[in-house]
Motif scaffolding. Structure first.
Motif, mmCIF file in Angstrom:
data_model
loop_
_atom_site.group_PDB
_atom_site.id
_atom_site.type_symbol
_atom_site.label_atom_id
_atom_site.label_comp_id
_atom_site.label_asym_id
_atom_site.label_seq_id
_atom_site.Cartn_x
_atom_site.Cartn_y
_atom_site.Cartn_z
ATOM 1 N N TYR A 38 -14.268 2.758 13.249
ATOM 2 C CA TYR A 38 -14.288 3.415 12.167
ATOM 3 C C TYR A 38 -14.490 4.298 10.457
ATOM 4 O O TYR A 38 -14.281 4.671 10.059
ATOM 5 N N PHE A 39 -13.468 3.004 10.398
ATOM 6 C CA PHE A 39 -13.283 2.573 8.974
ATOM 7 C C PHE A 39 -14.709 2.110 7.885
ATOM 8 O O PHE A 39 -14.959 1.068 8.276
ATOM 9 N N SER A 40 -15.186 2.910 7.568
ATOM 10 C CA SER A 40 -16.736 2.656 6.847
ATOM 11 C C SER A 40 -17.443 3.646 5.442
ATOM 12 O O SER A 40 -17.003 4.689 6.069
ATOM 13 N N VAL A 77 -19.526 -0.932 6.131
ATOM 14 C CA VAL A 77 -19.287 -1.894 4.940
ATOM 15 C C VAL A 77 -18.785 -1.151 4.647
ATOM 16 O O VAL A 77 -18.306 0.174 4.326
ATOM 17 N N VAL A 78 -17.265 -1.266 3.866
ATOM 18 C CA VAL A 78 -16.051 -0.530 3.660
ATOM 19 C C VAL A 78 -15.590 -1.670 1.906
ATOM 20 O O VAL A 78 -16.019 -3.184 2.140
ATOM 21 N N ILE A 80 0.905 -0.821 -0.132
ATOM 22 C CA ILE A 80 -0.266 -0.327 0.330
ATOM 23 C C ILE A 80 0.681 1.262 -0.194
ATOM 24 O O ILE A 80 1.737 1.439 0.884
ATOM 25 N N THR A 81 1.193 2.341 -1.027
ATOM 26 C CA THR A 81 1.702 3.425 -1.183
ATOM 27 C C THR A 81 0.831 4.418 -1.805
ATOM 28 O O THR A 81 0.347 3.832 -2.922
ATOM 29 N N GLY A 82 0.746 5.500 -1.404
ATOM 30 C CA GLY A 82 0.052 7.024 -2.623
ATOM 31 C C GLY A 82 -1.888 6.576 -1.830
ATOM 32 O O GLY A 82 -1.713 7.367 -2.038
ATOM 33 N N SER A 83 -1.835 5.458 -1.118
ATOM 34 C CA SER A 83 -3.511 5.498 -0.809
ATOM 35 C C SER A 83 -3.820 6.685 0.328
ATOM 36 O O SER A 83 -2.552 6.467 1.182
ATOM 37 N N VAL A 84 -5.259 6.856 0.432
ATOM 38 C CA VAL A 84 -5.565 8.026 1.318
ATOM 39 C C VAL A 84 -6.648 8.009 1.872
ATOM 40 O O VAL A 84 -8.052 6.861 1.260
ATOM 41 N N VAL A 85 -6.578 7.684 3.095
ATOM 42 C CA VAL A 85 -7.863 5.926 3.367
ATOM 43 C C VAL A 85 -8.906 7.599 3.992
ATOM 44 O O VAL A 85 -8.329 7.930 5.578
ATOM 45 N N ALA A 86 -9.749 7.327 3.945
ATOM 46 C CA ALA A 86 -11.153 7.924 4.731
ATOM 47 C C ALA A 86 -11.613 7.280 6.391
ATOM 48 O O ALA A 86 -11.764 6.042 6.161
ATOM 49 N N VAL A 87 -10.828 7.733 7.376
ATOM 50 C CA VAL A 87 -11.231 7.100 8.696
ATOM 51 C C VAL A 87 -12.169 8.301 9.525
ATOM 52 O O VAL A 87 -11.869 8.751 10.110
ATOM 53 N N ASP A 88 -13.887 8.154 9.094
ATOM 54 C CA ASP A 88 -14.827 9.098 9.065
ATOM 55 C C ASP A 88 -16.514 8.670 10.061
ATOM 56 O O ASP A 88 -16.992 9.199 9.815
#
Length: 523
Positions: free
Chosen positions: A495-497, A439-440, A229-237
């Protein structure tokens, strides 16, 4: 081997959670925060072998002095958590001095860049940099001009650095938190600039996130388990970005939810996990990972599922199922109900490739074949899984693709199916969040699977060209996806959904002309 982990903004809410996260992983900490932050006292709680330094990251001279000092303390840097930031001033545009605008960029962009540049000079292959961005860098908000623009800039820089440094074996990623209960958010509430009761109603999960939930995602992205995993921007919202309609995403909440204040007790006992497409490749690797974690598995596929379950142990169940047959799928869930009484996690992994035909040669039947397996089958399993998930619990992980982001010609059906999966994830997350369910989407890039081998043997893909297009220079392994799915389904990802995690070696972060890498080295 003990790793050296630098955490900036270490005295803040997320920063302190990062200290705990990396200390628990056995790393040596270097805690960094502003003069007067007493960061030395905070890090001393984890042992006297950790380091600290008070630095104003808006001052280049202080950054240079920090690195000179650190070089005298250690000959290596393994992890940088670029977490320090100035919060939004919430001032109207007409009342924003240019000095405030500039100072925000100085701390939120120039400082992280300088820290990343110097860390990368000292990193060996396997090094990881994780930037703390924000949902404000993705979605517009009034009166947050400088903060939001600086976070958007940090997101872009995350991707460009990832593409540049992938060949050095250094990964760069980012986490984009939503509202998190930190001192910064508490100050917004205290000054009347944020109404947290309204915020909770805007979040499908119905609460603000905890600092440890952001720290957990950063810890995962910095770990060897995230090596592709590189360059990924993960929303945890909590599903914020997945909700797109008038009204509230969650009913009004009385008071402050307990889960917002403290991490719930760890779940005890085995989960019951259904994995589709589990006969080989990514599905088989995912089954092994969940089995290693002590879960009870139900494996479903058109072939190979029963043998795979038998290999993993007698407590597991394998079934031959055609996911396009509604009666067969409902029969699968009837069997799960009769044998286990519940289902805790669904991994929608089953998928088929398209026929690589030009559009002039494709028919409705070609589209239907791909969509029926990849989307309709996934929806059917999701629907039926909800009947078996305990009240207030349950996780669905859908397998997407880099085709969601960048469709390939002439793979029209496959790209369409994976785009549908991405938005299906968001719709389900927005709907099911108030029920306490997540759900992710986990989106693989090119992975060395039997299916990829089949395409190569048929001359449908050029693996040498593909490797050159991947910043990390090689395809990933099924185990890379399995680790991402495992983490996404865990309590640490609570909190990742409604969001997507790309596991693609940097594919979706490269937008330049030419090759992304020499393509001649192995990971």
């Amino acid at each position: 081997m003990t790793k050296l982990a630098i955490i900036t903004g270490a005295a803040g809410g997320i920063g302190q959670a990062l200290l705990a996260e990396f200390a628990e992983a056995g790393h040596r900490l270097v805690a960094v925060d502003l003069p007067g932050s007493h960061v030395a006292d905070l890090v001393s709680r984890f042992g006297d072998h950790h380091l600290s330094r008070e630095v104003d990251l808006g001052d280049e001279a202080q950054i240079a002095a920090f690195w000179s000092w650190l070089d005298s303390q250690s000959d290596r840097v393994d992890i940088l958590a670029n977490n320090a930031a100035l919060g939004p001033t919430m001032a109207p545009t007409l009342n924003t001095p240019l000095s405030d605008f500039r100072s925000t960029f100085q701390v939120n962009l120039y400082g992280p860049f300088a820290m990343a540049r110097e860390a990368a000079k000292r990193m060996k292959p396997g090094g990881a940099i994780v930037n703390t961005a924000s949902q404000a860098g993705v979605l517009g908000n009034p009166r947050r001009n400088a903060y939001a623009a600086s976070k958007a800039a940090l997101i872009s820089m995350t991707k460009s650095l990832a593409a540049e440094w992938a060949s050095k074996g250094i990964r760069v990623t980012a986490v984009a938190p939503g509202y998190i209960r930190t001192p910064m958010v508490a100050e917004l509430e205290r000054t009347g600039k944020a109404d947290l009761s309204l915020v909770r109603q805007r979040v499908p999960l119905g609460r603000i996130g905890r600092p440890d939930e952001i720290a957990a995602m950063i810890g995962f992205l910095a770990s060897p388990q995230a090596r592709y995993i590189t360059g990924s921007v993960v929303a945890v919202d909590g599903g914020w970005q997945a909700f797109n309609q008038p009204g509230h995403a969650h009913p009004p909440v009385a008071g402050t939810p307990a889960e917002e204040l403290a991490r719930p007790a760890a779940r005890q006992g085995s989960r019951v996990v259904l994995i589709t497409g589990a006969g080989r490749g990514i599905g088989a690797a995912t089954a092994r990972r969940f089995a290693q974690g002590g879960d009870i598995l139900v494996l479903a596929d058109r072939e190979g599922a029963e043998a795979r379950a038998a290999e993993l142990g007698p407590q597991h169940l394998g079934m031959t199922v055609d996911l396009t047959d509604e009666a067969a799928v409902t029969g699968l869930f009837d069997t799960i109900r009769a044998r286990f009484g519940r289902l805790d996690v669904l991994v929608n992994n089953a998928a088929v490739a398209d026929h690589f035909r030009p559009a002039f040669d494709q028919t409705g039947a070609d589209l239907s074949r791909t969509m029926e397996v990849n989307v309709t089958g996934a929806f059917l399993c999701a629907r039926e899984s909800l009947r078996l998930m305990p009240e207030g619990e349950g996780v669905i992980v859908n397998l997407g693709s880099i085709n969601t982001f960048l469709p390939f010609a002439p793979r029209h059906a496959y790209g369409a199916s994976k785009a549908a999966i991405d938005v299906l994830t968001r719709c389900l997350a927005a709907e099911l969040g108030p029920e306490g369910r997540r759900v992710v989407t986990v989106a693989p890039g090119y992975i060395r699977t039997p299916g990829t081998g089949d395409l190569e043997a048929q001359g449908r893909i050029d693996t040498a060209a593909i490797r050159r297009r991947i910043p990390m220079g090689d395809m990933g392994r099924p185990e890379d996806i399995a680790e991402a799915v495992w983490f996404s389904a865990s309590q640490k990802a609570s909190y990742f959904s409604g969001a997507i995690l790309y596991v693609d070696g940097g594919w979706t972060s490269f937008g330049n002309a030419g090759d992304a890498s020499p393509g001649d080295f192995d990971l």
